[in-house]
Motif scaffolding. Sequence first.
Motif, PDB file in Angstrom:
ATOM      1  N   HIS A  50       0.729  -1.232   0.051  1.00  0.00           N
ATOM      2  CA  HIS A  50      -0.080  -0.023   0.038  1.00  0.00           C
ATOM      3  C   HIS A  50       0.737   1.205   0.110  1.00  0.00           C
ATOM      4  O   HIS A  50       0.584   2.299  -0.619  1.00  0.00           O
ATOM      5  CB  HIS A  50      -1.072   0.237   1.094  1.00  0.00           C
ATOM      6  CG  HIS A  50      -2.143  -0.890   1.042  1.00  0.00           C
ATOM      7  ND1 HIS A  50      -3.466  -0.579   1.668  1.00  0.00           N
ATOM      8  CD2 HIS A  50      -2.219  -2.232   0.461  1.00  0.00           C
ATOM      9  CE1 HIS A  50      -4.253  -1.536   1.181  1.00  0.00           C
ATOM     10  NE2 HIS A  50      -3.760  -2.510   0.607  1.00  0.00           N
ATOM     11  N   ARG A  51       2.043   1.202   0.659  1.00  0.00           N
ATOM     12  CA  ARG A  51       2.918   2.529   0.833  1.00  0.00           C
ATOM     13  C   ARG A  51       3.408   2.781  -0.594  1.00  0.00           C
ATOM     14  O   ARG A  51       3.382   3.674  -1.170  1.00  0.00           O
ATOM     15  CB  ARG A  51       3.935   2.233   1.926  1.00  0.00           C
ATOM     16  CG  ARG A  51       3.681   2.038   3.263  1.00  0.00           C
ATOM     17  CD  ARG A  51       4.817   2.507   4.122  1.00  0.00           C
ATOM     18  NE  ARG A  51       5.905   1.543   3.663  1.00  0.00           N
ATOM     19  CZ  ARG A  51       6.331   0.410   4.344  1.00  0.00           C
ATOM     20  NH1 ARG A  51       5.617  -0.308   5.128  1.00  0.00           N
ATOM     21  NH2 ARG A  51       7.585  -0.268   4.049  1.00  0.00           N
ATOM     22  N   GLU A  52       3.859   1.904  -1.331  1.00  0.00           N
ATOM     23  CA  GLU A  52       4.375   1.803  -2.787  1.00  0.00           C
ATOM     24  C   GLU A  52       3.425   2.216  -3.710  1.00  0.00           C
ATOM     25  O   GLU A  52       3.570   3.307  -4.445  1.00  0.00           O
ATOM     26  CB  GLU A  52       5.201   0.663  -3.057  1.00  0.00           C
ATOM     27  CG  GLU A  52       5.719   1.152  -4.087  1.00  0.00           C
ATOM     28  CD  GLU A  52       6.809  -0.196  -4.841  1.00  0.00           C
ATOM     29  OE1 GLU A  52       6.966  -1.140  -3.943  1.00  0.00           O
ATOM     30  OE2 GLU A  52       7.178  -0.245  -5.920  1.00  0.00           O
ATOM     31  N   PHE A  53       2.203   1.436  -3.690  1.00  0.00           N
ATOM     32  CA  PHE A  53       1.512   1.730  -4.934  1.00  0.00           C
ATOM     33  C   PHE A  53      -0.126   2.655  -4.622  1.00  0.00           C
ATOM     34  O   PHE A  53      -0.383   3.088  -5.578  1.00  0.00           O
ATOM     35  CB  PHE A  53       0.956   0.182  -5.463  1.00  0.00           C
ATOM     36  CG  PHE A  53       2.160  -0.701  -5.887  1.00  0.00           C
ATOM     37  CD1 PHE A  53       2.770  -0.305  -7.326  1.00  0.00           C
ATOM     38  CD2 PHE A  53       2.557  -1.529  -5.337  1.00  0.00           C
ATOM     39  CE1 PHE A  53       3.692  -0.907  -7.916  1.00  0.00           C
ATOM     40  CE2 PHE A  53       3.717  -2.299  -5.743  1.00  0.00           C
ATOM     41  CZ  PHE A  53       4.311  -2.062  -7.032  1.00  0.00           C
ATOM     42  N   LYS A  54      -0.209   2.585  -3.417  1.00  0.00           N
ATOM     43  CA  LYS A  54      -1.590   3.484  -3.203  1.00  0.00           C
ATOM     44  C   LYS A  54      -0.938   4.825  -2.634  1.00  0.00           C
ATOM     45  O   LYS A  54      -1.714   5.717  -3.222  1.00  0.00           O
ATOM     46  CB  LYS A  54      -2.412   2.590  -2.091  1.00  0.00           C
ATOM     47  CG  LYS A  54      -3.521   3.081  -2.075  1.00  0.00           C
ATOM     48  CD  LYS A  54      -4.432   2.554  -0.864  1.00  0.00           C
ATOM     49  CE  LYS A  54      -5.095   3.535   0.120  1.00  0.00           C
ATOM     50  NZ  LYS A  54      -5.911   2.737   1.107  1.00  0.00           N
ATOM     51  N   LEU A  55      -0.171   4.615  -1.685  1.00  0.00           N
ATOM     52  CA  LEU A  55       0.107   5.997  -1.096  1.00  0.00           C
ATOM     53  C   LEU A  55       1.359   6.949  -1.640  1.00  0.00           C
ATOM     54  O   LEU A  55       1.487   7.922  -1.722  1.00  0.00           O
ATOM     55  CB  LEU A  55       0.449   5.962   0.388  1.00  0.00           C
ATOM     56  CG  LEU A  55      -0.578   5.259   1.332  1.00  0.00           C
ATOM     57  CD1 LEU A  55      -0.171   5.191   2.727  1.00  0.00           C
ATOM     58  CD2 LEU A  55      -1.789   5.957   1.380  1.00  0.00           C
TER      59      LEU A  55
END
Length: 517
Positions: A112-117
Motif C-alpha cells: 500500500h505504501r508503494e502503490f497506493k500512497l
Amino acid sequence: MSTIIPSPAQVRIFDTTLRDGEQSPGCSMSPSQKLVMARALAELGVDVIETGFPASSHSDREAAALIARELRQTTLCVLSRCTPGDIEASVRALEGAARPRIHLFLSTSPLHREFKLRMGREQVLEAVSRSVAAARALVEDIEFSAEDALRTEEDFLAEVIAEAIAAGAGTINLPDTVGYTTPGEIRGLFERMIAHVPGARDVVFSTHCHNDLGLAVANSLAAIEGGARQVECSVNGIGERAGNAALEEVVMGLKVRGAYFNADTAIDTARIVPTSQLLQRLVGMPVQRNKAVVGANAFAHEAGIHQHGMLRHRGTYEIMRPEDVGWPSSQMVLGRHSGRAAVEQRLRALGYLLEEAELELVFADFKALCEKQRVVHDSDLQALMQDGADSQGYRLASMTVSDAGHRARATVELSDPDGDRLFETAEGDGPVDALFAALARATGVDLTLESYQVHSVGLGADARGEANLSVRYEGEDYDGTGTSKDIIEASALAWLDVANRLLRARDGVKNSELAEA
Ligand code: KIV
Ligand code: ZN
C-alpha cells in the motif's frame, strides 16, 4: 480517558454496518434508512456505531448528522483519512454528538505504501503523528487504524502504533484489510504488540477482519485471545468484498464459549435476529438459509435422528436456544382487531423502533391494509415500513399489463422524486419484460438483470408474492425486493427498489472512488 474499558473481560462491539457494510456492493442505504438501522443497533447494545465516512459523500454527512442528533448513549464514530479536509468534515458531521469519535486510518503495508500512497516509512509516521494530534485537539476520543496491518512489517507496525498512541489515540485498530491472516498469526501479533509497544497497555486494541478466506470471525476471536478488547464487525457480516466479521457470530461465539474466552459483550442477544432481519429488508439482501445464528435453518432440525434427540434433550443438537438470539417462539396474529400496542410490539420484534408520531402513521397504514386483507403478516409490516423509511425516489402509482396479442404490453404510472406523474407504455416478450421496459423508459434507468427470483410469502388466502432482483450497473451490484398480492406488481416494486437505490448511490460520490478502505 473515555476509551479505557472498566472490566478486562468486556469486549467492545464496534459496529461498522453503516460504514464498511454500507460501502459494499448493493448495500447502500439512504440517510433515513441509516437512522432506522442506527436505532436498532443502539437497542442491540453495541458500544460504538460507525455511522459513515463524511468526506466521501453528502449522503454520509447527512446520515452522520441525523444519527448524532438522536442517539445520545452510544459512541458515534466516523471514518477519516489522515488529511485536514477529512478531519474537518468529520468534526462537522459529529457536531452535537454526545459521544463523538474520529476514526483515522492510513495504510502501513509495503504494498500500500508503494502503490497506493507513494509514501515512504518516514512520511507515514509523520502523517500519523500529525493527523492524530490534530484530530485529538478537536475530539477527545480518537481511534487510529493501520490499514493492511496484517501485511505490514512488524517492526514498522510497532513504530506506527507507538506514534499514534503518543499523539493521543485511545484505540488502536489492526485491520486484516484483505482477509489474509490466520487465527494463530493474528493472535500472536496482538500479543506481541500489546506486550512490547510503548503505551500499549493504556489503550484499547481493536480487531477488524475481512472474510476473503472465510476466516473473519475465527480471526476476530483469535485476536481477542491475543488481547484485543474491541471487535469491529457488521450485522450479517456485510462489508467490502466477502464482508466483515459477522457481529452475530462473534457475539454468540463469546457468549456460548464464555468460559473458554473469559470474555463477554454488552449485547442484548435477544435483539440479534430482529436486527439482522431489519438489515436484510433495508438493503434488500437476504442471508443464506444456513447462515449461522440468523439463517432460517440455523435452528431447524429435519433429520429424524436429530428430531428424536431434540425431543429428549435440546442440548443434543443445539448449543444455544433460538429465543436467546431472538427467534420468535410463537407468533401473534395481527388483523382488524389489533391495537397500536400489538403493532408496535411486532415492529420491535422486526427491528423497528418508532417514535410516537411515526407509530401513528404506520398504524393508520396498518388499519387501511386491514380493510383489504384479514391477516397482516410480517412481510406486510416490513413493506409498510419500507415505504415510510424511504419515501424519496420513484413510486408506483398504477400499472396494467396485457398479454393477449403477439407481444405483451405494459403501461405504468409513476410519481417521480418531485411528486410529478409519469406515464409510459412498452412492449416486450412477456408481461415482465414489457413491464421492465416501461419502467426503464419512465425512469431513464436501464438495468441489466443479473438475477430475478419470485417466491411466495405467507399462507392461504393471505399469501403474497415476493420478488428479488439483482442488477449490475456501471460496475456495481444492486439488489431490491418487492412484495405484493400480485407477483407482477411485486416485480415492478422490486425493479423500482433497485432503481431508487442506484439513483441514490449515483447522486452521492461513490465511496469506492474515494478510498479502498
Ligand atoms: O478494512 C480496513 O482496513 C478498513 C479500515 C478503514 C479500518 O475498513
Ligand atoms: Zn474494512
